[in-house]
Design a protein around this motif. Sequence first.
Motif, PDB file in Angstrom:
ATOM      1  N   ASN A 101      33.433  24.943   5.629  1.00 34.42           N
ATOM      2  CA  ASN A 101      33.821  23.839   4.746  1.00 34.42           C
ATOM      3  C   ASN A 101      34.500  24.360   3.485  1.00 34.42           C
ATOM      4  OD1 ASN A 101      32.734  21.902   6.424  1.00 34.42           O
ATOM      5  ND2 ASN A 101      30.804  21.742   5.319  1.00 34.42           N
ATOM      6  N   SER A 160      30.131  12.805   5.780  1.00 32.60           N
ATOM      7  CA  SER A 160      31.100  13.863   5.480  1.00 32.60           C
ATOM      8  C   SER A 160      30.961  14.364   4.048  1.00 32.60           C
ATOM      9  CB  SER A 160      32.534  13.367   5.713  1.00 32.60           C
ATOM     10  OG  SER A 160      32.842  12.295   4.850  1.00 32.60           O
ATOM     11  N   ASP A 208      38.922  10.812   1.520  1.00 32.81           N
ATOM     12  CA  ASP A 208      38.431  10.778   2.904  1.00 32.81           C
ATOM     13  C   ASP A 208      39.539  11.165   3.882  1.00 32.81           C
ATOM     14  OD1 ASP A 208      39.224   8.006   4.631  1.00 32.81           O
ATOM     15  OD2 ASP A 208      39.640   7.956   2.480  1.00 32.81           O
ATOM     16  N   ALA A 229      36.901  16.968   5.407  1.00 32.98           N
ATOM     17  CA  ALA A 229      35.928  16.627   6.451  1.00 32.98           C
ATOM     18  C   ALA A 229      36.063  15.164   6.836  1.00 32.98           C
ATOM     19  CB  ALA A 229      34.505  16.891   5.949  1.00 32.98           C
ATOM     20  N   GLU A 242      35.547  11.358  -1.990  1.00 36.96           N
ATOM     21  CA  GLU A 242      34.425  12.019  -1.334  1.00 36.96           C
ATOM     22  C   GLU A 242      33.704  12.936  -2.330  1.00 36.96           C
ATOM     23  OE1 GLU A 242      34.836  13.128   2.806  1.00 36.96           O
ATOM     24  OE2 GLU A 242      34.499  10.953   2.886  1.00 36.96           O
ATOM     25  N   GLY A 283      30.955  18.075   7.461  1.00 34.32           N
ATOM     26  CA  GLY A 283      31.085  17.922   6.028  1.00 34.32           C
ATOM     27  C   GLY A 283      29.765  17.774   5.297  1.00 34.32           C
TER      28      GLY A 283
END
Length: 354
Positions: free
Chosen positions: A200, A253, A222, A187, A230, A193
């Motif tokens: 997702n 995200s 990321d 995302a 992330e 996200g």
Amino acid sequence: MAYSIAIERTSAPKTKPEVSRIGFGTIFTDHMFMLDYETGKGWHSPRVVPYQPITLDPAAKVFHYGQTVFEGLKAFKTADGAISLFRPDMNFRRLNRSNDRLSIPPLDEELALAGLKTLIGVDADWIPAEEGTSLYIRPFIIATQPTLGVAPSRNYLFMIILSPVGAYYAEGINPVKIHVESDYVRAVPGGVGNAKTAGNYAAGLKAQEEAPQGYSQVLWLDGVHRKYIEEVGSMNMFFKINGKVVTPALNGSILEGITRDSMIRLLTHWGVPVEQRQISIDEIAEAHRDGTLEEAFGTGTAAVISPVGELHWQGEKLVIGGGKTGELSARLYDTLTGIQRGTEPDPFGWMVRL
């Protein structure tokens, strides 16, 4: 506010499985909750009905344009035999944030909670009482209008199904191994996200499928710089570096995890320093090399907390804490599960007794 919720009980109750065989998300209770939406009429006809297949038109928009959201939460049999929910208001609040991003009309959160409580009341004898078990709750919304054309649906179905569960990972509270994904992207800010929507998770299956053997999940970087951490597919990530706990900041995200928030509040309550900020995989690798990476763990409703014993990144294996569960990870797990089961004090008022 009192809601009128119709109840139709099953005439053919299922045989309940032995606790040792329940696993995660493969067995479902006798009933489910349903609620319909129609443009101009709103959400209507709340009802508890026997668990059963649903019939949809092949042109239903959910099949073609992915307009769907879901949640995950748990009910527990507490030490004194009562039934409690863990922070259900947060789940329905987050569901409505996902609804907004997917152009789904907002749900009456109080009605949704009333429907959930009614459903659990009907299927209360499905809640396992053994340590490490719970009743997993899956609310979800799908677009049902049978029309092709890229536009928000005019009809929706909200449902809640229940599943008695054991541990999410076969490893249990023992450390898991995580592969750091460097090719695929999950995302980016401005996308979806931070919504809990099916696409997702579908987008993450390929990376998980291609991860080296022995790695339970993938850790996403990321989508712009390909270096900032992330989340894992089913968890938010935390790292303990030189006595301080660091977790990626919510950036649009990353899913706003309810267990994530609970862990941050527990750590703060204990006086453990916590930083929510951008953190790169290079920083983690460097902390591993200089010996300051003390622990890593993921948090989520399904697993609660999963210590990470090893990260696999660009062919290098970063073994964390000797591959064993860290002291802080264990304390967080024991405290949060203790709060959920009523064996530990609940200073935050998180548990909702039914």
